[in-house]
Write an enzyme that holds these catalytic residues in place. Structure first.
Site, PDB file in Angstrom:
ATOM      1  N   GLU A 273       1.962  -1.304   8.443  1.00 14.42           N
ATOM      2  CA  GLU A 273       1.137  -1.786   9.555  1.00 14.42           C
ATOM      3  C   GLU A 273       1.548  -3.223   9.846  1.00 14.42           C
ATOM      4  O   GLU A 273       1.604  -4.040   8.918  1.00 14.42           O
ATOM      5  CB  GLU A 273      -0.343  -1.746   9.168  1.00 14.42           C
ATOM      6  N   ARG A 488       1.660   3.231  -7.211  1.00 12.87           N
ATOM      7  CA  ARG A 488       1.746   1.865  -6.679  1.00 12.87           C
ATOM      8  C   ARG A 488       2.247   0.923  -7.759  1.00 12.87           C
ATOM      9  O   ARG A 488       2.078   1.170  -8.948  1.00 12.87           O
ATOM     10  CB  ARG A 488       0.363   1.386  -6.231  1.00 12.87           C
ATOM     11  N   LYS A 498      -4.489  -8.286   2.073  1.00 12.25           N
ATOM     12  CA  LYS A 498      -4.334  -9.142   3.262  1.00 12.25           C
ATOM     13  C   LYS A 498      -5.588  -9.992   3.475  1.00 12.25           C
ATOM     14  O   LYS A 498      -5.495 -11.189   3.761  1.00 12.25           O
ATOM     15  CB  LYS A 498      -4.077  -8.272   4.492  1.00 12.25           C
TER      16      LYS A 498
END
Length: 779
Positions: A273, A488, A498
């Site tokens: 994104e 991950r 973020k």
């Protein structure tokens, strides 16, 4: 129930196993049908325990029950007699989901009628033992005999495993003789600490570069690991072989068209994104997606998932592409989800027409959580939803007043996820053309389908969306790729969210996304981490399915390994102490040649001046001699690296107003060829450049700053007050004067440093990348 229990025990199942089987309705029904069919074929011969075990294993593993009668017949006819043959049979029917089975091809694939003679087994085992003879003689019975078994089984696929084991045992005994007392001795226990040290040493020793591929301690490069994953993943066009993949009447035709477009080439994508900067976890995703394609001669797209116009900025688009290329990968094409906005909208209209989606007016807060109430508009007429969806597109409704929802239940229990929502925010690329935007759950799989992606690789948290991924493609009757999940990569002592990084920036804890204390990729580049080191780190972590949490020092170790071979040595003094060499003339000046890489002087050198005035580190002088201290004192001389001189203190000059602080030394020098060898050699600079040096430590005090159990007051309360130290008057030798931003050096005896973008023509700024490996407590 009693009849089925008797049936299951009659084929050799224990009573307990039979009762457990009856609890599973699907399995018990399949097993009953399989046994009944086998009894019909066998007649009076009946079904013995061996055959019963095969029938049970077949019934429990077969996904496509329409093949149950076919497989039961082949077991009953003694064509499928072993577990190996059963595994091959299950693979074969899985590979032919719709077409009629070719009996001849089936039997060939399953080894039906293949006879392995004792002589063949003897020869195969003999060949394997000859291959490992030297190691066998050296390690004797401590050798891993399973390796011999495995290689012999590979050579003779359909041979009986017990017979191979007996032959291996016999030939090993013939070669080594009976076990001796030494063979029977137990290996001494290795402490955990020693084991860790041994493994780290092995990783370091075995890590080499071959053809540009980083080798791990396992001896496998990342590319080799990813080529290995190709053995586990489906081949292009064989999506239907994947567990959980849904086969529709049109699946095989869609796969055929897909293969015509791709030519059987592997296609992956990296779909970030564009609303933030990539971090260390993304490095694994980049390596996995681009690396898997590269390792298997495929292609990888960089696709921006730009479906949320509120959070997207141009700087993020640019930074993401820069970081992908910085890590050494070139996208086959750069695409955007927004490239497909019209097609995605048309597909949404089709989804409504097919009765799989509807317009809903529940508010956002009503839809939160997994126990949200069912929508009262779920069963509204298709024509009504089509009209309302068109009105959504035309801007008739306010934000939050209507959404388009899909009629499905996700794996985590969430019902009817949103496909489209209203946002009156201009889009970065399409401007005001659209006021409705698709969600991730709707966009992701359809963009994969449009780009004919073969392997949709994503992190483990998306596993709950795999069934919805398949559902949507099949509901629209379009090509359906396969989603594969991997673990991950997380690091301790940091945050990568973020939202939390924005908090750190807004509160002034860090300067921006590229602050060298963060673990964003732009921050690591600014700190001086080479991209090769980050890729090496990903290779060391490996291609894992489980989530990995790693300490920063393992990444730093990879950085040192790369910089040790690539960063030229220079001399720099962080806390200067002036030294005047009194037995040299006032205008004395000579050139000293310093090797860029002392361990390999053929790699080049540079020249630095040597004058009457030099500067050394304050810590390299002590006025009072201490036990074990090997550097300069009034009683102890020290050597100057590369200069060929030894200096001895004649006078210590202090300043009273600074509590008697030593500000200068007067020394004499003599040639190292004529004097006794000193206990130590120190670095120095002469006619240096003034520079600023920034020393970095961990940003957080605790391993898990986001964990309320460790940090009850929140991550902002866990900031390390000493995470950055600025030295404004450091000195570096003039050989760096032509350096460019991000150039890397080893400051001898100090650490690895990189030139920061804040540097000017008047003053260089260096960031400490990592310290040297030397023990910081060493004196």
């Amino acid at each position: 129930m009693a009849d089925m229990l008797a049936l299951f025990t009659s084929i050799g199942l224990s009573e307990q196993k039979a009762k457990e089987t009856l609890k599973n309705e699907a399995l018990s029904s399949a097993l009953k049908d399989a046994v009944t069919q086998a009894q019909r074929v066998r007649g009076a011969s009946g079904v013995d325990k061996t055959m019963g075990t095969l029938l049970y294993n077949m019934a429990s593993r077969l996904k496509d029950t329409k093949r149950l009668t076919f497989l039961s017949d082949n077991i009953a006819q003694c064509k499928i007699c072993t577990e190996l043959q059963l595994a091959a049979a299950l693979d074969f029917v899985k590979s032919h989901p719709q077409e009629p089975i070719n009996q001849k091809a089936f039997e060939e694939a399953c080894g039906v009628g293949v006879v392995i003679t004792p002589e063949q087994i003897e020869d195969a085992v003999s060949t394997v033992i000859k291959k490992h003879k030297e190691q066998l003689l050296n390690e004797r019975y401590r050798f891993n005999m399973g390796l011999l078994m495995g290689e012999a089984r590979t050579a003779l696929k359909w041979a009986d495993g017990k017979v191979i084991k007996n032959e291996v045992d016999m030939q090993v005994l013939h070669l080594l003789g009976p076990k001796t007392e030494a063979d029977l001795e137990k290996k001494p226990k290795v402490t955990h600490k020693a084991k860790v040290a041994e493994n780290e040493a092995k990783v370091k020793k075995d890590e080499v570069a071959m053809n540009g591929e980083v080798m791990t301690g396992e001896g496998k490069s990342l590319m080799e690991q990813l080529r290995g994953e190709a053995l586990k993943f489906h081949k292009p066009g064989e999506n239907y072989k994947t567990e959980g993949y849904v086969i529709t009447p049109n699946t095989m035709d869609l796969l055929k068209k897909h293969l015509e477009i791709t030519g059987g080439q592997i296609r992956t994508r990296f779909p970030p994104e564009p609303n933030g900067i990539l971090h260390i976890g993304h490095a694994k995703a980049i390596n996995f997606n681009f690396g898997y394609a590269k390792a298997n001669n495929g292609i990888c797209f960089l696709r921006y998932d730009d479906t949320n116009p509120e959070k997207e900025e141009e700087k993020y688009f640019t930074a993401i592409k820069d970081m992908v290329e910085w890590l050494g990968y070139k996208p086959y094409a750069v695409t955007h989800a927004s490239d497909n906005f019209q097609q995605l909208y048309d597909l949404a209209v089709d989804l409504v027409r097919r009765g799989h989606a509807y317009v809903c007016h529940q508010k956002g807060e009503e839809l939160k959580g997994h126990n949200a109430p069912a929508s009262p508009w779920r069963d509204r007429p298709v024509e009504e939803s089509l009209v309302l969806f068109d009105r959504m597109k035309k801007g008739v409704f306010a934000e939050g007043e209507a959404t388009l929802r899909m009629k499905m239940v996700m794996e985590d229990g969430k019902m009817d996820p949103v496909a489209y929502r209203i946002k009156y925010t201009p889009h970065h690329r399409t401007g005001d053309e659209w006021c409705i935007y698709p969600t991730y759950d709707y966009t992701h799989c359809l963009c994969d389908s449009i780009e004919n992606i073969t392997h949709s690789l994503c992190t483990k948290e998306f596993q709950a969306r795999r069934s919805s991924y398949f559902w949507l493609c099949n509901a629209l009757d379009v090509y359906c790729p396969v989603q594969w999940e991997y673990g991950r990569l997380n690091l301790t002592y940091t945050v990568v969210s973020k939202r939390k990084i924005i908090k750190l920036v807004e509160t002034g804890v860090v300067r921006d996304w590229d602050d060298p204390r963060l673990f964003t990729l732009t921050a690591l580049r600014r700190r001086g981490f080479p991209p090769e080191a980050i890729n090496n780190f990903c290779a060391r972590v490996g291609v894992t399915v489980s989530q990995t949490t790693t300490e920063p020092h393992l990444l730093e170790s990879c950085v040192r390994d790369v910089l040790n071979d690539s960063a030229p040595r220079v001399m720099a003094v962080l806390e200067p102490l002036k030294v005047t060499i009194t037995n040299l003339p006032e205008n004395s000046k000579s050139d000293v040649r310093v090797p860029d890489f002392p361990a390999n002087e053929a790699k080049g050198s540079h020249v630095v001046p040597f004058t009457r005035t030099i500067f050394i580190e304050q810590s390299d002088f002590r006025e009072v001699m201490e036990k074990g201290y090997k550097r300069l004192t009034p009683e102890q001389p020290v050597g100057l690296r590369h200069a060929g001189y030894i200096i001895s203190v004649q006078k210590v000059i202090k300043v009273r107003c600074f509590k008697g602080k030593v500000v200068e030394l007067e020394v004499t020098c003599c040639s190292s060829d004529t004097a006794e060898k000193p206990k130590a050699f120190i670095h120095w600079v002469s006619q240096p450049l003034l520079c600023e040096v920034r020393l970095y430590e961990r940003l957080f005090l605790h391993k898990h700053p986001e964990d309320p159990a460790e940090v009850p007051s929140g991550f902002l309360s866990d900031i390390n007050p000493h995470s950055m130290q600025t030295i404004s008057s450091a000195l570096v030798d003039i050989s760096v004067k032509e350096a460019k931003v991000f150039d890397k050096f080893q400051f001898e005896r100090v650490g690895y440093f990189s030139l920061d973008p804040d540097s000017t023509a008047d003053k260089f700024v260096f960031n400490r990348t990592v310290t040297l490996k030397e023990d910081p407590g060493k004196i």
